[in-house]
Design a protein around this motif. Structure first.
Motif, PDB file in Angstrom:
ATOM      1  N   ARG A 169      -3.938   1.875  -4.186  1.00 13.92           N
ATOM      2  CA  ARG A 169      -4.435   1.865  -2.804  1.00 13.92           C
ATOM      3  C   ARG A 169      -5.445   0.758  -2.551  1.00 13.92           C
ATOM      4  NH1 ARG A 169      -5.708   8.025  -3.316  1.00 13.92           N
ATOM      5  NH2 ARG A 169      -3.672   8.967  -2.964  1.00 13.92           N
ATOM      6  N   CYS A 175     -11.105   6.548   6.370  1.00 14.71           N
ATOM      7  CA  CYS A 175     -10.560   5.368   5.700  1.00 14.71           C
ATOM      8  C   CYS A 175     -10.581   4.173   6.654  1.00 14.71           C
ATOM      9  CB  CYS A 175      -9.128   5.668   5.272  1.00 14.71           C
ATOM     10  SG  CYS A 175      -8.246   4.236   4.653  1.00 14.71           S
ATOM     11  N   HIS A 179       0.838  -1.199   0.000  1.00 13.76           N
ATOM     12  CA  HIS A 179       0.000   0.000   0.000  1.00 13.76           C
ATOM     13  C   HIS A 179       0.873   1.249   0.000  1.00 13.76           C
ATOM     14  CE1 HIS A 179      -3.995   1.715   0.766  1.00 13.76           C
ATOM     15  NE2 HIS A 179      -3.331   2.693   1.356  1.00 13.76           N
ATOM     16  N   ALA A 217      -8.297   9.882   3.791  1.00 14.16           N
ATOM     17  CA  ALA A 217      -7.788   9.953   5.159  1.00 14.16           C
ATOM     18  C   ALA A 217      -8.819  10.595   6.080  1.00 14.16           C
ATOM     19  CB  ALA A 217      -6.486  10.741   5.192  1.00 14.16           C
ATOM     20  N   ILE A 265       0.489   4.065   1.372  1.00 14.01           N
ATOM     21  CA  ILE A 265       0.448   4.834   2.630  1.00 14.01           C
ATOM     22  C   ILE A 265       0.746   6.317   2.380  1.00 14.01           C
ATOM     23  CG2 ILE A 265       0.922   4.712   5.104  1.00 14.01           C
ATOM     24  CD1 ILE A 265       2.063   2.040   4.806  1.00 14.01           C
ATOM     25  N   ASP A 266       0.050   6.899   1.453  1.00 19.84           N
ATOM     26  CA  ASP A 266       0.227   8.329   1.193  1.00 19.84           C
ATOM     27  C   ASP A 266      -0.960   9.112   1.751  1.00 19.84           C
ATOM     28  OD1 ASP A 266      -1.529   7.306  -0.645  1.00 19.84           O
ATOM     29  OD2 ASP A 266      -0.651   8.291  -2.387  1.00 19.84           O
ATOM     30  N   CYS A 293      -3.980  11.620   0.369  1.00 25.57           N
ATOM     31  CA  CYS A 293      -5.088  10.753  -0.005  1.00 25.57           C
ATOM     32  C   CYS A 293      -6.384  11.354   0.545  1.00 25.57           C
ATOM     33  CB  CYS A 293      -4.869   9.370   0.583  1.00 25.57           C
ATOM     34  SG  CYS A 293      -6.239   8.254   0.340  1.00 25.57           S
ATOM     35  N   LEU A 352      -9.051   1.342   6.355  1.00 21.70           N
ATOM     36  CA  LEU A 352      -7.714   0.786   6.536  1.00 21.70           C
ATOM     37  C   LEU A 352      -6.916   1.633   7.539  1.00 21.70           C
ATOM     38  CD1 LEU A 352      -5.614  -1.319   5.698  1.00 21.70           C
ATOM     39  CD2 LEU A 352      -4.928   0.218   3.859  1.00 21.70           C
TER      40      LEU A 352
HETATM   41  S1  SF4 Z   1      -6.337   4.588   1.541  1.00 14.64           S
HETATM   42 FE1  SF4 Z   1      -6.368   5.055   3.708  1.00 14.64          FE
HETATM   43  S2  SF4 Z   1      -4.475   4.200   4.462  1.00 14.64           S
HETATM   44 FE2  SF4 Z   1      -4.295   4.328   2.268  1.00 14.64          FE
HETATM   45  S3  SF4 Z   1      -3.322   6.274   1.839  1.00 14.64           S
HETATM   46 FE3  SF4 Z   1      -5.517   6.630   1.776  1.00 14.64          FE
HETATM   47  S4  SF4 Z   1      -6.062   7.249   3.846  1.00 14.64           S
HETATM   48 FE4  SF4 Z   1      -4.057   6.321   3.939  1.00 14.64          FE
END
Ligand code: SF4
Ligand code: SF4
Ligand code: SF4
Ligand code: SF4
Ligand code: SF4
Ligand code: FES
Lengths: 823, 134
Positions: free
Chosen positions: A146, A108, A95, A105, A97-98, A102, A110
């Motif tokens: 993602r 989310c 992933h 956020a 992890i941005d 993103c 995850l």
């Molecule tokens: S999908 Fe969720 S965990 Fe992944 S970058 Fe975006 S906010 Fe972060």
């Protein structure tokens, strides 16, 4: 019910539930990532692992495992927590992890789970994905880097939307979600996939980077487009509606929305909104003050019967009731109407004579309880997409039979087992009569029907409508008509649905009575899963009918008001929100009529084509800025509250009418709530309702049915040699003319077009996107050609929403218009 | 105690200080040296000729004085950047939470403490002004 133990608590749950559902029901939280309660259990992510003692303590997914009697479940043992952490570590491995860039956020799944399970480091290392991001369409961004492969997007698009745009492609570590041939996404843009995606893989581009989830004020409201009455949650920041948010617990539709509801909100804060009252001075509209404008309006309203009014059924019930009161009591005129008159005649004339009520004797909830659906016109999906979702789910999950009678094929025709009879345009009523005849001939009549008034007359009058005779005129086979009638009569529970609206002139009182006859003859009404649902076009079309805002007791209806304006009988015309220049039949005539009135007053959000002709323009408020109630097509009365503050110079129609009543010497109600108290006291079915009792889900106004059988008149449409039959209608992306001010709908469907069959296109040497001049006896217009496989030969289709090339220049209100094409 | 003793003791201190380095700075001709961890005016860090800030909105969220305004934009590569980044220094309490919250080390606090100005609007530091401080 089943008894089981979850985390040492004795709980009970329905037999059909899964461990996850049983736990949720009893307030025990099991984390999920790939499960959604609207979708079938899938079991892709393993976040919901639990231990079941009977299964020797093995870890099993709670979201797919059904409960059994005596089951002992543990949801949070150290082993499980360890396993879940591992799941997250593996998900985070590739992933990006941005989160800082993103848009997901803060909302989310995850991210939240990672935080909750304190996954601070990763034991594994691997390369990140380098998938290309799909920026090809203006509404949905797809970033497969993602993606956690929960499959929710593909499942919702298949199970509920029934479009099937997305699916898993490739295998193993390479697996990703893709479109056909790994191409760009090009679908109906309902945004359902975006709403369920647990991570930032699918994002709504109109909202991208606009604000963080946590900084939004969430306000509940009701969609202002069509009559389905979907509930919305608006995301607001700095007094601006920035997005619509998904709430899976909201409304009968569980947060599902169509493209208009989800992506069409931009009109609320559009910079094209009117900001001040305007008066025509020396031929030009110039800004003025409310005081001056209202005084001029009030002076012109003192004309008794030479004053007429047209309102859009997008106003609230309170506003429509107050407008009516003003017209009757303070102005002294009976000339007011909405939706050009004919667009509500199915309810106000058809159902009134056939069912003794001006509302549908069925609700949207009946769809899932039915055994057979008979849909008149595939356009029912386009006009009311979320009702379409209900049909999709019923057909796919409950094996409900779907029969369609339509002048073209459409999305509904593609559902499994759907049977579409494509007839010549304009012959619906004759076919429905032939079905009634066939039901009578085959002795499929319900015992209750013989005692319904009009039975004997109907039997006599239907003699001419033998399936054979109608087959010849409608282009169907007699056997098909008989079979359609037979299966309708044979089904234990059957529901008929048909859309109405300004584009559907043929869906009038006659059609309403024709379908009502079928329901009454077979006794399929007033019962669960049965009846007829007349799908009213706009968000408060049913409310406008319930408030009695239409021509009654000798008042002029919408079209007669236009005629009377042209003839000089109407001197002042007050238009609240309607845009007759574009949406009423016969552009030339409407233009002449609006030009002929002495004083044209328009209250609207925008300087519409109609408002541009006005002498007085009043800036009104959108649904997000006012309080009131809307009544959905199945008569669910829902309360809305202001979600944002209105701009200083705008007044809601309620305030405008109140101010005018005061100027005309009357006393207006104190506020919308006081008006609603009057409504609930006076309107059949609304008794006992108050804003408090409506709550967040609304309340159904009951419909009392007194059946009667009436023979509907059917006019045969004669095809002319060398011409094509033009039918007009609504497209999925638009509703009335309002959606032209929503950026989302305009991104995907910016202009009108002419849909034509492949064979006709070939004959006329037309290819996709060719500009075609369409000419009828009324005029001609240039439209882009769209060659599709769903149109039958000899029939062309054009949507009616667009002001740029208005279809009403060639259409004068007939159900079918004969046109010729030239390149 | 002899009443003269405290006076002598006091004079001793005075005398001693006459030969020590003075504490008082002759500001503005003399300048103080601020500590490395001093929390003065903010600066936006730059990398590859671009502000590092990705407009994640964490600093405006964490800011207890609510004095940071960020508006994100989308550049030609679809990347996020701060189209607007403003700090209202009149409201800032120099807590340094913004620096702590920043996930990409885009903001720091400099030693600059001379923040007096003539008009209120000059206390609102725009992105350009914050970037200038290197
Ligand atoms: S999908 Fe969720 S965990 Fe992944 S970058 Fe975006 S906010 Fe972060
Ligand atoms: S927007 Fe709707 S139709 Fe398009 S892929 Fe998503 S769910 Fe399917
Ligand atoms: S795109 Fe989103 S919804 Fe679709 S599989 Fe990936 S994570 Fe799930
Ligand atoms: S179906 Fe109708 S009410 Fe529902 S979201 Fe779409 S336009 Fe709005
Ligand atoms: S926390 Fe850092 S990256 Fe985020 S907005 Fe503030 S300065 Fe920019
Ligand atoms: S939530 Fe059960 S496996 Fe994903």
């Amino acid at each position: 019910m089943v008894n089981l133990t979850i985390d040492d608590n004795q709980v009970t749950a329905p037999k059909s539930s899964t461990i996850y559902e049983a736990a949720k029901l009893n307030g025990i939280k099991i984390p999920i990532l790939c499960h959604d309660n609207k979708l079938k259990p899938f079991g892709a992510c393993r976040m919901c692992l639990v231990e079941v003692e009977q299964m020797k303590g093995r870890q099993i997914p709670a979201c797919t495992t059904p409960v059994t009697e005596g089951m002992i479940v543990r949801t949070a043992t150290p082993d499980i927590v360890k396993a879940r952490k591992m799941v997250l570590e593996l998900l985070l491995l590739n992933h990006p992890i941005d989160c800082p860039v993103c848009d997901k956020a803060g909302d989310c799944d995850l991210q939240n789970l990672t935080y909750e399970y304190k996954v601070n480091a990763n034991r594994f290392t691997d390369e990140k994905f380098h998938h290309k991001i799909d920026y090809n369409n203006p509404l949905i961004e797809r970033d497969m880097n993602r993606c956690v492969l929960c499959g929710k997007c593909a499942r919702i698009c298949d199970e509920i939307v029934s479009f099937g745009a997305l699916t898993f492609i490739d295998r193993g570590i390479e697996t990703k979600i893709g479109c056909e041939f790994e191409d760009a996404l090009n679908c109906e843009f309902c945004g359902s996939c975006v709403s369920v995606c647990p991570v930032g893989s699918l994002l709504a581009r109109p909202f991208k980077f606009k604000a963080r989830f946590w900084s939004l004020t969430k306000r509940k409201s009701v969609c202002g487009y069509c009559g389905t009455g979907c509930n919305l949650t608006l995301g607001i920041k700095d007094n601006k509606v920035l997005t619509t948010l998904y709430d899976e617990n909201q409304g009968f539709h569980k947060g599902q929305l169509c493209v208009r509801g989800r992506f069409g909100y931009q009109f609320i804060n559009s910079n094209k909104r009117l900001t001040a009252p305007m008066l025509r001075k020396e031929g030009r509209l110039t800004e003025s003050t409310w005081e001056e404008a209202l005084q001029i309006v009030a002076d012109h309203l003192k004309g008794g019967n030479s004053v007429a009014a047209l309102a859009t059924p997008r106003l609230t019930n309170e506003e429509l009731a107050l407008f009516k009161k003003m017209m009757v009591e303070n102005v002294g005129s009976k000339n007011f109407d909405h939706s050009a008159g004919y667009a509500h005649s199915a309810l106000t004339e058809g159902f009134v004579r056939s069912f003794g009520t001006s509302a549908s004797p069925a609700s949207i909830l009946d769809i899932q309880k039915s055994d057979l659906l008979l849909v008149i016109k595939t356009d029912a999906y386009e006009t009311h997409p979320v009702i379409g979702f209900e049909i999709n789910m019923g057909v796919k999950n409950r094996d409900i039979k779907l029969n369609i009678l339509s002048d073209k094929r459409g999305k509904l025709s593609k559902l499994p087992g759907a049977k579409t009879l494509v007839h010549r345009p304009g012959s619906e009523v004759a076919i429905l009569n032939a079905m009634a005849k066939s039901i009578l001939d085959d002795k499929l009549v319900d015992a209750s029907a013989a005692s319904v008034p009009g039975f004997a007359e109907l039997v006599k009058e239907l003699a001419a409508f033998t399936p054979e005779a109608v087959a010849a005129q409608s282009g169907l086979k007699a056997a098909d008509i008989k079979q359609l009638a037979g299966s309708y009569a044979a089904a234990e529970k059957a529901l008929i649905l048909f859309p109405i609206g300004q584009a559907y002139a043929g869906h009038n009182a006659e059609l309403a009575s024709a379908v009502a006859n079928l329901a009454i003859l077979t006794g399929k009404f007033d019962k669960e899963g049965c009846g007829v649902l007349c799908m009213a076009e706009k968000n408060n079309s049913q409310g406008a009918v319930d408030m009695g805002f239409y021509a009654q007791n000798g008042g002029m209806d919408g079209l007669r008001i236009i005629d009377a304006c042209a003839a000089g009988a109407v001197k002042t015309l007050f238009i609240a929100g309607e845009n007759p220049l574009i949406s009423y039949p016969n552009h030339t005539k409407v233009k002449a009529a609006l030009g002929a009135v002495e004083c044209l007053i328009v209250a609207d959000l925008f300087l519409t084509e109609t408002a541009a002709m006005a002498d007085v323009v009043l800036p009104a408020c959108s649904f997000a800025e006012k309080e009131g109630t809307f009544t959905s097509t199945d008569r669910r009365v829902q309360h809305i509250e202001p979600a944002i503050r209105k701009s200083a110079q705008c007044k809601s129609d309620f305030e405008i009418f109140s101010a005018l009543i005061t100027k005309l010497g009357g006393t207006p109600p104190a506020n919308p709530a006081a008006q609603f108290a009057e409504i609930s006291a006076a309107t059949p079915g609304y008794a006992g309702m108050s804003y408090l009792s409506l709550g967040s889900e609304g309340v159904f106004a009951p419909v009392a049915v007194t059946p009667a059988l009436v023979l509907p008149k059917s006019a045969a449409v004669v095809a002319e040699e060398g011409s094509l039959s033009l039918v007009i209608g609504s497209v999925l992306y638009h509703s009335g003319t309002l959606s032209q001010y929503g950026e989302g709908p305009m991104h995907v469907c910016p202009e009108g077009y002419l849909e034509i069959s492949r064979k006709d296109a070939l004959l006329k040497n037309i290819t996709d996107n060719d500009p075609v001049t369409v000419t009828s006896s009324a005029g001609s217009v240039k439209l882009k050609a769209k060659v599709t496989s769903r149109m039958p030969d000899g029939v062309v289709f054009a949507p009616y929403h667009f002001g740029a090339a208005p279809v009403n220049t060639i259409w004068s209100g007939a159900a079918v218009t004969m046109v010729t094409l030239a390149k | 105690m002899n009443p003269i003793t405290p006076i002598i003791n006091g004079m001793k201190i005075t005398l001693k200080h006459m030969f020590m380095k003075p504490v008082t700075l002759q500001y503005p001709t003399e300048r103080p040296k601020v500590a490395a961890r001093f929390r003065g005016l903010h600066a936006l860090n730059v990398s590859h000729d671009k502000a590092k800030c990705v407009a994640c909105y964490l600093c405006p969220t964490v800011c207890p004085a609510k004095c940071i305004t960020v508006e994100a934009g989308e550049d030609a590569n679809h990347d996020k950047f701060a189209a607007v980044y403003e700090i209202d220094i009149l409201r800032c309490i120099f807590c340094g939470y913004c620096v702590e919250a920043c996930p990409v080390d885009a903001i720091r606090m400099t030693g600059e403490f001379e923040l007096a100005n003539y008009s209120r609007k000059d206390f609102v530091y725009s992105k350009d002004r914050l970037l200038e401080k290197k």
